[in-house]
Design an enzyme around this catalytic site. Structure first.
Site, PDB file in Angstrom:
ATOM      1  N   THR A 149      -4.459   1.268   5.757  1.00 40.21           N
ATOM      2  CA  THR A 149      -5.877   1.122   6.075  1.00 40.21           C
ATOM      3  C   THR A 149      -6.334   2.265   6.958  1.00 40.21           C
ATOM      4  O   THR A 149      -5.626   2.658   7.880  1.00 40.21           O
ATOM      5  CB  THR A 149      -6.095  -0.193   6.843  1.00 40.21           C
ATOM      6  OG1 THR A 149      -5.628  -1.259   6.032  1.00 40.21           O
ATOM      7  CG2 THR A 149      -7.555  -0.398   7.193  1.00 40.21           C
ATOM      8  N   ASP A 180      -6.263  -8.172   6.126  1.00 43.08           N
ATOM      9  CA  ASP A 180      -6.764  -8.238   7.505  1.00 43.08           C
ATOM     10  C   ASP A 180      -7.977  -7.342   7.737  1.00 43.08           C
ATOM     11  O   ASP A 180      -8.761  -7.567   8.671  1.00 43.08           O
ATOM     12  CB  ASP A 180      -5.655  -7.782   8.473  1.00 43.08           C
ATOM     13  CG  ASP A 180      -5.216  -6.347   8.169  1.00 43.08           C
ATOM     14  OD1 ASP A 180      -4.825  -6.091   7.019  1.00 43.08           O
ATOM     15  OD2 ASP A 180      -5.283  -5.495   9.068  1.00 43.08           O
ATOM     16  N   GLY A 203      -1.299  -6.924   5.778  1.00 43.86           N
ATOM     17  CA  GLY A 203      -2.385  -7.769   6.263  1.00 43.86           C
ATOM     18  C   GLY A 203      -1.980  -9.195   6.573  1.00 43.86           C
ATOM     19  O   GLY A 203      -2.416  -9.779   7.574  1.00 43.86           O
TER      20      GLY A 203
HETATM   21  N1  GLY Z   1      -3.848  -3.881   5.943  1.00 46.37           N
HETATM   22  C1  GLY Z   1      -4.431  -3.819   4.679  1.00 46.37           C
HETATM   23  C2  GLY Z   1      -4.161  -4.962   3.816  1.00 46.37           C
HETATM   24  O1  GLY Z   1      -3.171  -5.672   4.015  1.00 46.37           O
HETATM   25  O2  GLY Z   1      -4.915  -5.197   2.918  1.00 46.37           O
END
Ligand code: GLY
Length: 288
Positions: A149, A180, A203
Site C-alpha cells: 500500500t 485495511d 490487511g
Molecule cells: N494492506 C493492503 C491490503 O491488505 O489490502
C-alpha cells in the site's frame, strides 16, 4: 520542524518530493499528500496501486483508498472500486459531512461518476500477463505477494497533520475483498494534536490490532513516534504468534506533530521522508 512528509515504500520517492515542494509553498498537508499519492497511482511500473495494480482472482483491478484530516478528524474512504484513476482523490472528496464518508463498490462508483472523477481501465498488459501466468497457482501464492500500500503522512506549516492511503489490495484477492487500507484507525489515522500513522502489509493482520490508532493512542500516553511505531507492531506480532503460531508481514509509519518520524516493521521495508531540513530520500530496514 516547519513541515514534513513520510511515505511507505521507495516507489513513493517522487511523490514525496512533490508533496514536500507543495508543503514548502504553504500548501495544506491533505492536498499535498493527495498530489503525492496520485503520482504513485498513475505510474504503471508500481504494481500494487492504481494503474497497473495487481488483478484479483477474476483478472480485474479493484482499488481501496482512505484519507483523514487531523484537525477535524474527518475521514473519507472508498473500497472495491473499479475503473477510476485515483482512489485517494475520491476518498479525499468524501470527508465532508457527518455521514456517507465511506462508500464501497457500486455505490462508490456511482458517486465518483456523478462527481466527475476521471475514469481509467487500470488493467495493463503487464498485469494481465502476470495474472495469466499465476492464475493456476493460486494456492501456492503467498498472501503477501505484491500488495504494498502507498501511504502518505504530512505535517504542514500550520501544524495540520493528515494521512492518506491507496492500494489495489492483495494479488488474486477474492471479489469483494477489502483490506485495511480504507479503514480509518486501521490503515491510517491522523490527529493534529498528537501525530499521524499508516500501515502497509497484510490487511487482515493489521485489522486484528487496529494498528494505526493503536500507535496514536500510545503517543497520547507519552510515547515518541519511534517508540509507538515499534511497540504497536511488535505487540501485535507477538500476540499473533502466540495465538496463531505465525504473524504475516506488516509495517507502520508514524509522524509526530513535531515532524519526527517512527517506523515499526516485522519485515524488510523501505520508506521516504522529507522535511524543511531534509531532502526527500529513501530509507531502509533490512530484516533477515
Ligand atoms: N494492506 C493492503 C491490503 O491488505 O489490502
Amino acid at each position: 520542524m516547519k513541515y514534513a512528509v513520510l511515505a511507505t515504500w521507495k516507489m513513493a520517492l517522487e511523490g514525496t518530493r512533490k508533496a514536500a515542494a507543495l508543503l514548502k509553498e504553504g500548501e495544506h498537508s491533505g492536498r499535498a499528500i493527495v498530489e503525492g499519492i496520485t503520482m504513485v497511482e498513475d505510474e504503471p511500473s508500481f504494481h500494487s496501486v492504481g494503474f497497473g495494480g495487481r488483478p484479483n482472482a477474476e483478472g480485474r483491478v479493484f482499488l481501496d483508498g482512505g484519507y483523514m484530516d487531523g484537525d477535524t478528524l474527518h475521514f473519507g474512504a472508498v473500497g472495491s472500486i473499479e475503473n477510476f484513476r485515483s482512489a485517494v482523490r475520491i476518498a479525499y472528496s468524501l470527508q465532508e459531512g457527518d455521514a456517507n464518508n465511506f462508500l464501497v463498490g457500486e455505490g462508490a462508483e456511482r458517486y465518483a461518476e456523478e462527481h466527475g472523477f476521471e475514469k481509467r481501465d487500470n488493467v495493463t498488459e503487464e498485469a494481465m500477463e502476470l495474472y495469466m501466468k499465476e492464475k493456476d497457482r493460486l494456492q501456492e501464492l503467498s498472501a503477501y505477494d505484491g500488495h504494498d500500500t502507498v501511504c502518505f503522512l504530512a505535517l504542514d506549516q500550520n501544524g495540520t497533520l493528515c494521512a492518506a492511503t491507496s492500494t489495489s489490495g492483495l494479488f488474486m484477492k477474492q471479489p469483494g475483498r477489502v483490506g485495511d487500507t480504507p479503514l480509518p484507525g486501521v490503515g491510517y489515522y491522523a490527529d493534529s494534536k498528537v501525530g499521524a500513522a499508516a500501515a502497509t502489509g497484510m490487511g487482515e493482520e493489521i485489522m486484528k490490532g487496529a494498528l494505526s490508532y493503536a500507535a496514536i493512542r500510545m503517543m497520547k500516553d507519552g510515547m515518541s513516534a519511534q517508540e509507538a511505531a515499534e511497540t504497536a507492531v511488535f505487540e501485535l506480532d507477538r500476540e499473533l504468534k502466540e495465538r496463531n503460531g505465525h504473524a504475516n508481514p506488516m509495517s507502520l509509519i508514524v509522524l509526530a506533530k513535531d515532524g519526527s518520524c517512527g517506523i515499526g516493521t516485522n519485515v524488510s521495508f523501505t520508506w521516504c521522508y522529507a522535511s524543511d531540513t531534509e531532502e526527500a530520500a529513501v530509507h531502509e530496514i533490512t530484516l533477515p
